[in-house]
Design an enzyme around this catalytic site. Sequence first.
Site, short mmCIF file in Angstrom:
data_model
loop_
_atom_site.label_atom_id
_atom_site.label_comp_id
_atom_site.label_asym_id
_atom_site.label_seq_id
_atom_site.Cartn_x
_atom_site.Cartn_y
_atom_site.Cartn_z
N ASN A 9 0.86 -1.18 0.00
CA ASN A 9 0.00 0.00 0.00
C ASN A 9 0.90 1.24 0.00
OD1 ASN A 9 -1.95 1.94 0.36
ND2 ASN A 9 -2.39 1.41 2.49
N LYS A 11 0.06 4.32 -0.22
CA LYS A 11 -0.56 5.46 0.46
C LYS A 11 -0.35 6.74 -0.38
CE LYS A 11 0.01 3.04 4.82
NZ LYS A 11 0.28 3.13 6.27
N HIS A 97 -9.02 0.65 5.39
CA HIS A 97 -7.73 0.83 6.05
C HIS A 97 -7.91 1.72 7.28
CE1 HIS A 97 -3.56 2.05 6.76
NE2 HIS A 97 -3.22 0.98 6.07
N GLU A 99 -6.34 4.12 8.41
CA GLU A 99 -6.21 5.56 8.16
C GLU A 99 -7.48 6.14 7.56
OE1 GLU A 99 -1.46 4.89 7.49
OE2 GLU A 99 -2.74 5.27 5.75
N GLU A 169 -4.98 -5.67 10.62
CA GLU A 169 -3.94 -4.70 10.93
C GLU A 169 -4.16 -4.13 12.34
OE1 GLU A 169 -4.12 -1.64 7.91
OE2 GLU A 169 -6.09 -1.01 8.60
N GLY A 175 2.99 1.88 11.25
CA GLY A 175 3.81 3.07 11.19
C GLY A 175 4.42 3.48 12.51
N SER A 215 3.75 -3.04 10.21
CA SER A 215 5.20 -2.91 10.30
C SER A 215 5.94 -4.21 9.95
CB SER A 215 5.61 -2.43 11.70
OG SER A 215 5.09 -1.16 11.96
N GLY A 236 3.18 -1.44 4.29
CA GLY A 236 3.16 0.01 4.13
C GLY A 236 4.51 0.55 3.72
N GLY A 237 5.23 1.13 4.67
CA GLY A 237 6.49 1.81 4.37
C GLY A 237 7.50 0.96 3.63
#
Length: 252
Positions: A9, A11, A97, A99, A169, A175, A215, A236-237
């Site tokens: 993702n 983002k 999600h 967020e 999640e 994050g 993560s 994610g990241g």
Amino acid sequence: MRTKIVAGNWKMNNDKAESKKLIKDLKKAIKKEELDNTRVIVAPTFVNLSASLTAADDSKIEVVAQNMHQAKNGAYTGEISADMLKAIGIKTVILGHSERRTYFNETDESLAAKVDAIIENELETIFCFGELLEDRKSDNHFAVVESQLKNALFHLEAKDWASIILAYEPVWAIGTGETASAEQAQEMHAFIRSIIEKQYSKEVADEVSILYGGSVKPANAEEIFSKPDVDGGLIGGAALKVDDFTGIIKAI
């Protein structure tokens, strides 16, 4: 046999050139034969979907959308419909999600409507859910997850679950650098499968892929993915870095 999936993702990251380059670099880093039993998915921003689809055209990398509105059309400034996504070749959409729930006030009820639109339009969804830190600390995490699934998904017919991928999640591990242990992930994934079996059948529960999102990194991916009820990850990241994302893919 359930499908193994690693989904990135992106983002609100990467412009058009960066999106195309990241896909190009992923194609170089991952041999097609390494993906025989694994789906590799990336989710760019809306404005870069078409360019990303073109960049991924001759590979097994799938491009999906990060969100979708439930209405067919109308006065919904800034929103995107299923028809718009289908018109450019998108087949899968991430929904729910944390967020989106936190910053844009998405609820179980609004997500149920989006899931209905997914089914109606013969699309597929990666449906996200999970508990907050206070839920985990108060030992209420199982009840929260069960409620999220029941409210948004348990109105579906058994056949509709062929279009559902789940992504658990734990919000406290997104994050933050915190990660649920492999044992905690397995415990929750097994619980999720048990409530689906109770609502539908063992067959439905056994067939749905459940991803872990929180993560995931190359260093912990293999341990997490080794658990019997963990079928991959929503990343994610780490999905923004070729080496990290490739390492996670190869860990599955």
